[in-house]
Design an enzyme around this catalytic site. Structure first.
Site, PDB file in Angstrom:
ATOM      1  N   PRO A   1       0.819  -1.207   0.000  1.00  0.00           N
ATOM      2  CA  PRO A   1       0.000   0.000   0.000  1.00  0.00           C
ATOM      3  C   PRO A   1       0.857   1.262   0.000  1.00  0.00           C
ATOM      4  O   PRO A   1       1.811   1.358   0.773  1.00  0.00           O
ATOM      5  CB  PRO A   1      -0.803  -0.118   1.299  1.00  0.00           C
ATOM      6  CG  PRO A   1      -0.046  -1.091   2.153  1.00  0.00           C
ATOM      7  CD  PRO A   1       0.638  -2.015   1.212  1.00  0.00           C
ATOM      8  N   MET A   2       0.512   2.182  -0.883  1.00  0.00           N
ATOM      9  CA  MET A   2       1.255   3.447  -0.933  1.00  0.00           C
ATOM     10  C   MET A   2       0.341   4.637  -1.182  1.00  0.00           C
ATOM     11  O   MET A   2      -0.294   4.731  -2.234  1.00  0.00           O
ATOM     12  CB  MET A   2       2.336   3.391  -2.020  1.00  0.00           C
ATOM     13  CG  MET A   2       3.600   2.717  -1.549  1.00  0.00           C
ATOM     14  SD  MET A   2       4.895   2.825  -2.776  1.00  0.00           S
ATOM     15  CE  MET A   2       4.165   1.906  -4.112  1.00  0.00           C
ATOM     16  N   THR A   3       0.320   5.528  -0.222  1.00  0.00           N
ATOM     17  CA  THR A   3      -0.408   6.787  -0.341  1.00  0.00           C
ATOM     18  C   THR A   3       0.231   7.627  -1.429  1.00  0.00           C
ATOM     19  O   THR A   3       1.447   7.784  -1.456  1.00  0.00           O
ATOM     20  CB  THR A   3      -0.335   7.510   1.018  1.00  0.00           C
ATOM     21  OG1 THR A   3      -1.103   6.746   1.942  1.00  0.00           O
ATOM     22  CG2 THR A   3      -0.859   8.920   0.949  1.00  0.00           C
TER      23      THR A   3
ATOM     24  N   GLN B   1      -7.002  -0.854   1.234  1.00  0.00           N
ATOM     25  CA  GLN B   1      -6.486  -0.708   2.590  1.00  0.00           C
ATOM     26  C   GLN B   1      -7.352   0.256   3.396  1.00  0.00           C
ATOM     27  O   GLN B   1      -7.578   1.406   2.991  1.00  0.00           O
ATOM     28  CB  GLN B   1      -5.036  -0.223   2.610  1.00  0.00           C
ATOM     29  CG  GLN B   1      -4.457  -0.418   4.021  1.00  0.00           C
ATOM     30  CD  GLN B   1      -3.074   0.156   4.230  1.00  0.00           C
ATOM     31  OE1 GLN B   1      -2.811   1.295   3.852  1.00  0.00           O
ATOM     32  NE2 GLN B   1      -2.194  -0.616   4.836  1.00  0.00           N
TER      33      GLN B   1
ATOM     34  N   HIS C   1      -5.374  -1.582   8.142  1.00  0.00           N
ATOM     35  CA  HIS C   1      -4.045  -0.993   8.390  1.00  0.00           C
ATOM     36  C   HIS C   1      -3.819  -0.920   9.902  1.00  0.00           C
ATOM     37  O   HIS C   1      -4.312  -0.019  10.571  1.00  0.00           O
ATOM     38  CB  HIS C   1      -3.995   0.396   7.765  1.00  0.00           C
ATOM     39  CG  HIS C   1      -2.625   1.014   7.709  1.00  0.00           C
ATOM     40  ND1 HIS C   1      -1.552   0.540   8.435  1.00  0.00           N
ATOM     41  CD2 HIS C   1      -2.157   2.081   6.998  1.00  0.00           C
ATOM     42  CE1 HIS C   1      -0.487   1.297   8.175  1.00  0.00           C
ATOM     43  NE2 HIS C   1      -0.837   2.226   7.310  1.00  0.00           N
ATOM     44  N   GLY C   2      -3.056  -1.887  10.381  1.00  0.00           N
ATOM     45  CA  GLY C   2      -2.769  -1.903  11.814  1.00  0.00           C
ATOM     46  C   GLY C   2      -1.326  -1.538  12.102  1.00  0.00           C
ATOM     47  O   GLY C   2      -0.805  -1.852  13.170  1.00  0.00           O
ATOM     48  N   ALA C   3      -0.680  -0.868  11.133  1.00  0.00           N
ATOM     49  CA  ALA C   3       0.777  -0.671  11.202  1.00  0.00           C
ATOM     50  C   ALA C   3       1.155   0.811  11.296  1.00  0.00           C
ATOM     51  O   ALA C   3       0.316   1.703  11.306  1.00  0.00           O
ATOM     52  CB  ALA C   3       1.419  -1.293   9.954  1.00  0.00           C
TER      53      ALA C   3
ATOM     54  N   TYR D   1      -0.439   4.308  13.161  1.00  0.00           N
ATOM     55  CA  TYR D   1      -1.769   4.906  12.956  1.00  0.00           C
ATOM     56  C   TYR D   1      -2.756   4.338  13.978  1.00  0.00           C
ATOM     57  O   TYR D   1      -2.350   3.662  14.922  1.00  0.00           O
ATOM     58  CB  TYR D   1      -2.196   4.724  11.498  1.00  0.00           C
ATOM     59  CG  TYR D   1      -1.236   5.475  10.593  1.00  0.00           C
ATOM     60  CD1 TYR D   1      -1.246   6.865  10.576  1.00  0.00           C
ATOM     61  CD2 TYR D   1      -0.268   4.814   9.846  1.00  0.00           C
ATOM     62  CE1 TYR D   1      -0.326   7.577   9.814  1.00  0.00           C
ATOM     63  CE2 TYR D   1       0.647   5.510   9.074  1.00  0.00           C
ATOM     64  CZ  TYR D   1       0.608   6.902   9.056  1.00  0.00           C
ATOM     65  OH  TYR D   1       1.517   7.604   8.315  1.00  0.00           O
TER      66      TYR D   1
ATOM     67  N   ARG E   1       8.250   0.963  -2.812  1.00  0.00           N
ATOM     68  CA  ARG E   1       8.913   1.987  -3.617  1.00  0.00           C
ATOM     69  C   ARG E   1       9.293   1.524  -5.017  1.00  0.00           C
ATOM     70  O   ARG E   1       9.181   2.301  -5.967  1.00  0.00           O
ATOM     71  CB  ARG E   1      10.127   2.528  -2.849  1.00  0.00           C
ATOM     72  CG  ARG E   1       9.705   3.456  -1.716  1.00  0.00           C
ATOM     73  CD  ARG E   1      10.795   3.657  -0.699  1.00  0.00           C
ATOM     74  NE  ARG E   1      10.990   2.486   0.138  1.00  0.00           N
ATOM     75  CZ  ARG E   1      11.821   2.427   1.173  1.00  0.00           C
ATOM     76  NH1 ARG E   1      12.543   3.489   1.480  1.00  0.00           N
ATOM     77  NH2 ARG E   1      11.929   1.342   1.900  1.00  0.00           N
TER      78      ARG E   1
END
Ligand SMILES: Cc1cc2nc3c(=O)[nH]c(=O)nc-3n(C[C@H](O)[C@H](O)[C@H](O)COP(=O)(O)O)c2cc1C
Length: 359
Positions: free
Chosen positions: A24-26, A100, A177-179, A182, A316
């Protein structure tokens, strides 16, 4: 040797064309007012559909869960319609895509929230060291407001609604998203959870929010469509876990019987999370490393070859290499992203990185 990442994967609930997931990438390109994904988001993910699994950028379940400019939601009819176009494009390209579900908790700012609202968190513990990105530049964090017990319950319900919306929008599943410091991890960590109600006060209390969210989401869409991402012992965003091993062993043991789609573990810090948690998790495990440099092909191959994960996710490298699995297969050169174009903006730095055939 052919790469172990290129073999198809057949797990209890997942069938993937290879063992490479797009992490996942914002990208900060959604409409900042409506939270609708950018019109090019479908093209962006479809270009990357050669991944066995795509996990989208974090998407908020509640307006108070939005962390910064251009982050999309999955709440309104328009947002659901926007995501339906995205999942359609990815499926057309033969891909598998999970949404996500991301609530940032204290990692927001009144400038990023509707009506200048104060960010909410398990407890009123302000992040001190880093500034936060807003439409008015980088600003210091504010002290968040501790959620009432009723608000905690409403937030759990909002995650479940978001998951149902994701399925309505055509997603193959969702990842909680438990990482990375956040909201979910803010409940898990001792330094950010000082609550005295049943969502804090003991290890069992600190675990309750994560467990209730995952269970509510699984009840809404079926456990086989739900993944959970965790980052044990990750100090990002000023998280300090005094007993990461105890916390995550208990979390994983509690969830293992639930029949989830997968557990996604970001390994970082002194605690060797993959080695410790792999034997405790009987379902699909996705590994990820989050270091200063983009994780290499070799690093993921070693993890999968050692049996520490079934699938490995890359972040990335996918930004500038839309056909990353093909490049891994061909040992082809990898392009580097233009740093200034990672967050925000439009097509440039988003859908204009060419595939190998056109380089
Ligand atoms: C631009 C960018 C945005 C990110 N956004 C998210 C996100 O929305 N949700 C999440 O769980 N992780 C996010 N991450 C972390 C990545 O999923 C991944 O863990 C990290 O990039 C390490 O993998 P890599 O070495 O392959 O890049 C982001 C990372 C980058 C570089």
């Amino acid at each position: 040797m052919t790469s172990p990442l290129l073999a198809p994967y057949e797990g209890p609930h997942l069938r993937l064309r290879n063992r490479i997931a797009m992490a996942p990438m914002t990208r900060g390109r959604a409409d900042d007012v409506t939270g609708v994904p950018h019109p090019l988001t479908g093209e962006y993910y479809a270009q990357r559909a050669g991944a066995g699994l795509i996990v989208t950028e974090g998407i908020w379940p509640h307006p108070l869960g939005k962390g910064g400019p251009g982050i999309p939601g999955l709440v309104t009819r328009e947002q659901i319609a926007g995501w339906r176009a995205v999942t359609g494009a990815v499926h057309e390209a033969g891909g598998t895509i999970f949404a996500q579900l991301w609530h940032v908790g204290r990692m927001s700012h009144p400038l990023n929230l509707p009506g200048g609202a104060t960010p909410v968190a398990p407890s009123a513990v302000r992040i001190r060291s880093e500034g936060i990105h807003t439409n008015e530049g980088n600003v210091p964090h504010v002290t968040p407001r501790a959620m009432t017990t009723a608000e905690v319950e409403e937030t759990i319900a909002a995650f479940a609604v978001e998951a149902s919306n994701a399925v309505r929008a055509g997603f193959d599943g969702v990842e909680v998203h438990g990482a990375n410091g956040y909201l979910v991890q803010q409940f898990l960590a001792e330094n950010t959870n000082r609550r005295t109600d049943r969502f804090g006060g003991s290890r069992e209390g600190r675990l309750r929010f994560a467990l209730d969210v995952v269970r509510a989401v699984a009840d809404a869409v079926g456990p086989e469509r739900v993944g959970l991402r965790i980052s044990p012992d990750n100090p990002e965003n000023e998280i300090a876990e005094e007993d990461a091993r105890g916390t995550y062993r208990a979390l994983v043991d509690a969830l293992d019987p639930s029949g989830l789609a997968y557990l996604h573990v970001i390994e970082r810090g002194a605690y060797g999370a993959l080695a410790d948690l792999r034997p405790r998790w009987s379902g699909t495990l996705i590994g990820n490393f989050n270091g200063p440099e983009p994780t290499s092909q070799r690093a993921g191959e070693e993890v999968v070859a050692a049996g520490l994960a079934d699938v490995f996710s890359y972040g990335r490298l996918f930004i500038a290499n839309p056909d990353l699995p093909a490049r891994f297969a061909a040992s082809a050169p990898l392009a580097r992203p233009v740093e200034d174009l990672v967050y925000g903006g439009h097509a440039e730095g988003y859908v204009d990185y060419p595939p190998l055939a056109r380089v």
